[in-house]
Scaffold this motif. Structure first.
Motif, PDB file in Angstrom:
ATOM      1  N   LEU A 144      45.711  34.356  37.770  1.00  0.00           N
ATOM      2  CA  LEU A 144      45.509  35.935  37.565  1.00  0.00           C
ATOM      3  C   LEU A 144      44.008  36.182  38.202  1.00  0.00           C
ATOM      4  O   LEU A 144      44.162  37.360  38.806  1.00  0.00           O
ATOM      5  N   GLN A 145      43.140  35.299  38.508  1.00  0.00           N
ATOM      6  CA  GLN A 145      41.865  35.809  39.341  1.00  0.00           C
ATOM      7  C   GLN A 145      42.540  35.957  40.692  1.00  0.00           C
ATOM      8  O   GLN A 145      41.976  36.938  41.382  1.00  0.00           O
ATOM      9  N   ILE A 146      43.211  35.121  41.153  1.00  0.00           N
ATOM     10  CA  ILE A 146      43.741  35.086  42.572  1.00  0.00           C
ATOM     11  C   ILE A 146      44.529  36.689  42.612  1.00  0.00           C
ATOM     12  O   ILE A 146      44.335  37.290  43.623  1.00  0.00           O
ATOM     13  N   SER A 147      45.411  36.854  41.676  1.00  0.00           N
ATOM     14  CA  SER A 147      46.267  38.156  41.660  1.00  0.00           C
ATOM     15  C   SER A 147      45.187  39.400  41.701  1.00  0.00           C
ATOM     16  O   SER A 147      45.429  40.180  42.459  1.00  0.00           O
ATOM     17  N   GLN A 148      44.287  39.249  40.880  1.00  0.00           N
ATOM     18  CA  GLN A 148      43.080  40.435  40.691  1.00  0.00           C
ATOM     19  C   GLN A 148      42.378  40.601  41.949  1.00  0.00           C
ATOM     20  O   GLN A 148      42.377  41.641  42.518  1.00  0.00           O
ATOM     21  N   HIS A 149      42.079  39.409  42.633  1.00  0.00           N
ATOM     22  CA  HIS A 149      41.380  39.444  43.738  1.00  0.00           C
ATOM     23  C   HIS A 149      42.203  39.970  44.994  1.00  0.00           C
ATOM     24  O   HIS A 149      41.468  40.990  45.536  1.00  0.00           O
ATOM     25  N   ARG A 150      43.435  39.686  45.050  1.00  0.00           N
ATOM     26  CA  ARG A 150      44.314  40.174  46.048  1.00  0.00           C
ATOM     27  C   ARG A 150      44.235  41.747  45.659  1.00  0.00           C
ATOM     28  O   ARG A 150      44.503  42.554  46.862  1.00  0.00           O
ATOM     29  N   GLN A 151      44.476  42.245  44.669  1.00  0.00           N
ATOM     30  CA  GLN A 151      44.749  43.712  44.325  1.00  0.00           C
ATOM     31  C   GLN A 151      43.590  44.449  44.822  1.00  0.00           C
ATOM     32  O   GLN A 151      43.493  45.373  45.388  1.00  0.00           O
ATOM     33  N   GLN A 152      42.353  43.752  44.359  1.00  0.00           N
ATOM     34  CA  GLN A 152      40.992  44.423  44.820  1.00  0.00           C
ATOM     35  C   GLN A 152      40.973  44.503  46.313  1.00  0.00           C
ATOM     36  O   GLN A 152      40.334  45.502  46.844  1.00  0.00           O
ATOM     37  N   LEU A 153      41.052  43.472  47.000  1.00  0.00           N
ATOM     38  CA  LEU A 153      41.159  43.603  48.629  1.00  0.00           C
ATOM     39  C   LEU A 153      42.227  44.629  49.130  1.00  0.00           C
ATOM     40  O   LEU A 153      41.615  45.504  49.944  1.00  0.00           O
ATOM     41  N   LEU A 154      43.146  44.664  48.586  1.00  0.00           N
ATOM     42  CA  LEU A 154      44.261  45.663  49.014  1.00  0.00           C
ATOM     43  C   LEU A 154      43.844  47.010  48.634  1.00  0.00           C
ATOM     44  O   LEU A 154      43.761  47.942  49.426  1.00  0.00           O
TER      45      LEU A 154
END
Length: 194
Positions: free
Chosen positions: A125-135
């Motif tokens: 979940l943290q990886i997914s949220q981090h990826r969305q934040q970067l995008l």
């Protein structure tokens, strides 16, 4: 007053737990114990709650305070009162775990397995949220400065009138900038989801 250090400290909310215990030990007055509970009770409960459930935390909390009542004369002052109290509570908690046989290997294996699954899910979940934040941050950088500025201010919690004041622009201009910024980001999100 020059000799004020000879007078005993006035017992109030600012008294240390150690001095409250000393006053209680000397006088036996319940108000000192009540102040101790007020100072340390919530911390003790949350410490226990994080390691058990509500019912057990309440029971162990009560047992701990009863042991303080029984053994208050044995407090040596080698540590803080709170350390002594938490040691008593921890020992009571371990005794309860042993009584309930929570230390059996099967229970531990199950707890470790559940913890590993939860940890894995949390990491993903943290990886997914981090990826969305970067995008999102990448797309945000593509916005013109004025639109990006208005959107960031709104995300920081400022109202339209506050954004207008900060940017020295009419409210209608701020609304337009926000609308264009959202349209751009929605196009990006729509294209990304397809």
């Amino acid at each position: 007053m020059a000799l004020s250090f000879f007078l005993p400290a006035r017992v109030g909310n600012a008294s240390s737990a150690e001095s409250l215990l000393a006053y209680f030990s000397r006088t036996g007055q319940r108000r000192y114990l009540e102040q101790l509970v007020a100072q340390c009770g919530d911390d003790l409960y949350y410490f226990l709650l994080k390691q058990s459930d509500e019912k057990m935390a309440e029971e162990i909390c009560q047992q701990s305070w009863l042991k303080v009542l029984e053994k208050h004369q044995s407090f040596q002052g080698n540590s803080s009162f709170k350390t002594w109290l938490f040691t008593i509570a921890r020992n009571c908690l371990l005794d309860e775990f042993r009584r309930q046989q929570r230390w059996q290997l099967l229970d531990l294996e199950e707890e470790v397995s559940v913890a590993n699954e939860k940890w894995h899910d949390d990491v993903m979940l943290q990886i997914s949220q981090h990826r969305q934040q970067l995008l999102f941050e990448q797309q945000l950088k593509l916005l013109p400065f004025a639109q990006r500025e208005a959107l960031i201010l709104q995300l920081e919690g400022f109202s339209l009138s506050e954004i207008a004041a900060i940017t020295s622009q009419p409210i209608e201009t701020v609304k337009s900038r926000l609308r264009y910024a959202r349209q751009f980001l929605q196009q990006f999100c729509g294209a990304d989801n397809e």
